[in-house]
Design a protein around this motif. Structure first.
Motif, PDB file in Angstrom:
ATOM      1  N   VAL A  84     110.439 -16.832  96.154  1.00  0.00           N
ATOM      2  CA  VAL A  84     109.978 -16.628  97.528  1.00  0.00           C
ATOM      3  C   VAL A  84     108.600 -15.973  97.481  1.00  0.00           C
ATOM      4  N   GLN A  85     107.608 -16.628  98.114  1.00  0.00           N
ATOM      5  CA  GLN A  85     106.231 -16.122  98.146  1.00  0.00           C
ATOM      6  C   GLN A  85     105.908 -15.415  99.455  1.00  0.00           C
ATOM      7  N   GLU A  86     106.487 -15.911 100.547  1.00  0.00           N
ATOM      8  CA  GLU A  86     106.197 -15.335 101.862  1.00  0.00           C
ATOM      9  C   GLU A  86     107.310 -15.723 102.820  1.00  0.00           C
ATOM     10  N   ILE A  87     107.639 -14.812 103.722  1.00  0.00           N
ATOM     11  CA  ILE A  87     108.578 -15.089 104.817  1.00  0.00           C
ATOM     12  C   ILE A  87     107.868 -14.695 106.099  1.00  0.00           C
ATOM     13  N   ARG A  88     107.606 -15.680 106.935  1.00  0.00           N
ATOM     14  CA  ARG A  88     106.881 -15.427 108.176  1.00  0.00           C
ATOM     15  C   ARG A  88     107.794 -15.738 109.355  1.00  0.00           C
ATOM     16  N   LYS A  89     107.955 -14.762 110.239  1.00  0.00           N
ATOM     17  CA  LYS A  89     108.754 -14.979 111.450  1.00  0.00           C
ATOM     18  C   LYS A  89     107.925 -15.797 112.431  1.00  0.00           C
ATOM     19  N   ASN A  90     108.521 -16.854 112.967  1.00  0.00           N
ATOM     20  CA  ASN A  90     107.853 -17.740 113.915  1.00  0.00           C
ATOM     21  C   ASN A  90     108.803 -17.934 115.085  1.00  0.00           C
ATOM     22  N   GLU A  91     108.661 -17.066 116.102  1.00  0.00           N
ATOM     23  CA  GLU A  91     109.617 -16.966 117.206  1.00  0.00           C
ATOM     24  C   GLU A  91     110.986 -16.658 116.599  1.00  0.00           C
ATOM     25  N   ASP A  92     112.033 -17.488 116.837  1.00  0.00           N
ATOM     26  CA  ASP A  92     113.347 -17.209 116.264  1.00  0.00           C
ATOM     27  C   ASP A  92     113.526 -17.793 114.863  1.00  0.00           C
ATOM     28  N   ASN A  93     112.527 -18.502 114.366  1.00  0.00           N
ATOM     29  CA  ASN A  93     112.612 -19.172 113.070  1.00  0.00           C
ATOM     30  C   ASN A  93     111.955 -18.348 111.971  1.00  0.00           C
ATOM     31  N   TYR A  94     112.257 -18.705 110.723  1.00  0.00           N
ATOM     32  CA  TYR A  94     111.540 -18.192 109.559  1.00  0.00           C
ATOM     33  C   TYR A  94     110.827 -19.364 108.900  1.00  0.00           C
ATOM     34  N   ASP A  95     109.545 -19.211 108.615  1.00  0.00           N
ATOM     35  CA  ASP A  95     108.812 -20.138 107.758  1.00  0.00           C
ATOM     36  C   ASP A  95     108.752 -19.484 106.390  1.00  0.00           C
ATOM     37  N   ILE A  96     109.371 -20.131 105.410  1.00  0.00           N
ATOM     38  CA  ILE A  96     109.528 -19.534 104.079  1.00  0.00           C
ATOM     39  C   ILE A  96     108.694 -20.321 103.078  1.00  0.00           C
ATOM     40  N   THR A  97     107.816 -19.634 102.373  1.00  0.00           N
ATOM     41  CA  THR A  97     106.991 -20.254 101.338  1.00  0.00           C
ATOM     42  C   THR A  97     107.656 -20.023  99.986  1.00  0.00           C
ATOM     43  N   ILE A  98     107.838 -21.122  99.249  1.00  0.00           N
ATOM     44  CA  ILE A  98     108.492 -21.106  97.937  1.00  0.00           C
ATOM     45  C   ILE A  98     107.528 -21.662  96.894  1.00  0.00           C
ATOM     46  N   ALA A  99     107.455 -21.036  95.724  1.00  0.00           N
ATOM     47  CA  ALA A  99     106.723 -21.585  94.583  1.00  0.00           C
ATOM     48  C   ALA A  99     107.753 -22.106  93.590  1.00  0.00           C
ATOM     49  N   SER A 100     107.532 -23.330  93.097  1.00  0.00           N
ATOM     50  CA  SER A 100     108.482 -23.881  92.128  1.00  0.00           C
ATOM     51  C   SER A 100     107.803 -24.900  91.228  1.00  0.00           C
TER      52      SER A 100
ATOM     53  N   SER B  80     105.557 -28.409 104.676  1.00  0.00           N
ATOM     54  CA  SER B  80     104.175 -28.308 104.226  1.00  0.00           C
ATOM     55  C   SER B  80     104.166 -28.128 102.717  1.00  0.00           C
ATOM     56  N   ILE B  81     103.135 -28.689 102.061  1.00  0.00           N
ATOM     57  CA  ILE B  81     102.989 -28.571 100.607  1.00  0.00           C
ATOM     58  C   ILE B  81     101.538 -28.228 100.300  1.00  0.00           C
ATOM     59  N   SER B  82     101.355 -27.251  99.383  1.00  0.00           N
ATOM     60  CA  SER B  82     100.011 -26.872  98.961  1.00  0.00           C
ATOM     61  C   SER B  82     100.072 -26.373  97.520  1.00  0.00           C
ATOM     62  N   ASP B  83      99.468 -27.134  96.607  1.00  0.00           N
ATOM     63  CA  ASP B  83      99.467 -26.801  95.180  1.00  0.00           C
ATOM     64  C   ASP B  83     100.901 -26.642  94.680  1.00  0.00           C
ATOM     65  N   SER B  84     101.253 -25.471  94.137  1.00  0.00           N
ATOM     66  CA  SER B  84     102.594 -25.278  93.577  1.00  0.00           C
ATOM     67  C   SER B  84     103.556 -24.650  94.586  1.00  0.00           C
ATOM     68  N   LYS B  85     103.138 -24.567  95.854  1.00  0.00           N
ATOM     69  CA  LYS B  85     103.960 -23.926  96.879  1.00  0.00           C
ATOM     70  C   LYS B  85     104.280 -24.911  97.995  1.00  0.00           C
ATOM     71  N   TYR B  86     105.401 -24.688  98.638  1.00  0.00           N
ATOM     72  CA  TYR B  86     105.771 -25.476  99.809  1.00  0.00           C
ATOM     73  C   TYR B  86     106.436 -24.565 100.831  1.00  0.00           C
ATOM     74  N   ILE B  87     106.502 -25.045 102.066  1.00  0.00           N
ATOM     75  CA  ILE B  87     107.082 -24.256 103.160  1.00  0.00           C
ATOM     76  C   ILE B  87     108.263 -25.008 103.747  1.00  0.00           C
ATOM     77  N   VAL B  88     109.326 -24.272 104.021  1.00  0.00           N
ATOM     78  CA  VAL B  88     110.488 -24.778 104.749  1.00  0.00           C
ATOM     79  C   VAL B  88     110.703 -23.885 105.965  1.00  0.00           C
ATOM     80  N   THR B  89     111.346 -24.433 106.989  1.00  0.00           N
ATOM     81  CA  THR B  89     111.624 -23.667 108.194  1.00  0.00           C
ATOM     82  C   THR B  89     113.128 -23.536 108.378  1.00  0.00           C
ATOM     83  N   ALA B  90     113.575 -22.316 108.632  1.00  0.00           N
ATOM     84  CA  ALA B  90     114.985 -22.050 108.927  1.00  0.00           C
ATOM     85  C   ALA B  90     115.098 -21.634 110.386  1.00  0.00           C
ATOM     86  N   ILE B  91     116.006 -22.287 111.114  1.00  0.00           N
ATOM     87  CA  ILE B  91     116.209 -21.951 112.517  1.00  0.00           C
ATOM     88  C   ILE B  91     117.162 -20.764 112.648  1.00  0.00           C
ATOM     89  N   LYS B  92     117.257 -20.225 113.850  1.00  0.00           N
ATOM     90  CA  LYS B  92     118.062 -19.027 114.126  1.00  0.00           C
ATOM     91  C   LYS B  92     119.512 -19.184 113.651  1.00  0.00           C
TER      92      LYS B  92
END
Length: 195
Positions: free
Chosen positions: A12-28, A51-63
């Protein structure tokens, strides 16, 4: 659909709250093989790559996902079990896993067994999920065989390969884990409750 055979670990690289969701950045190590809109199981939770950028990607988790899984306990730096969806025609090495967590469990005990480990987990029996001896269970996305089954707890045996190649090595007593119970057992329980 997944098999519960973990491909790799992500961080886990970053967890950003986006209203009721979490946008989670993962490096793998598999990021370069992913594509946007692809389903990937993260500790057994099916999440869509947005979203994908270099060795990281983002997934969104709903409430609802956050409430029904251990996502709210994730922190930057945590190791996450990753599995891409299964391909039709491949061997099913684990068992049929949907990537839909049924409930959260808690690690109750870890026993070193001279080269392997026994982990005992407890869960709320009021949700009517069940395990059976030698049946399948998914713990944080890992397909495992139940060693010991009781009303609200079960044990699994972890071999060194699984310990080293999943996040079992970072599970401590008291840790919350994602549980997906065997799909066949869930259907049988549901049918039985209708009669």
């Amino acid at each position: 659909m997944f098999t519960g055979i973990i491909e790799t670990l992500g961080t886990v690289q970053e967890i950003r709250k986006n209203e009721d969701n979490y946008d989670i950045t993962i490096a793998s190590s598999i990021t370069n093989e992913l594509k946007i809109d692809q389903s990937v199981a993260h500790n057994g939770v099916c999440l869509t790559v947005v979203s994908i950028s270099d060795s990281k990607y983002i997934v969104t988790a709903i409430k609802e996902t956050i409430q029904k899984t251990n996502l709210s306990d994730w922190n930057v730096g945590d190791l996450i079990n990753l599995e891409r969806a299964m391909k039709l025609g491949d061997r099913l090495d684990g068992h049929i896993v949907q990537g839909h967590v049924d409930q959260i469990g808690t690690c109750k005990n870890i026993e070193n067994a001279n080269g392997s480990w026994y982990y005992t987990f407890e869960y709320n029996p009021d949700l009517r999920n069940l395990t059976i001896e030698k049946g399948s269970i998914t713990v944080n996305g890992v397909s495992l065989t139940v060693v010991n089954s009781r009303k609200n707890e079960f044990s699994v045996a972890i071999i060194p390969y699984t310990y080293e190649n999943t996040n079992f090595k970072s599970i401590k007593i008291g840790a919350k884990i994602n549980l997906e119970f065997d799909v066949i057992g869930k259907y049988i329980t549901k049918l039985q409750s209708n009669y």
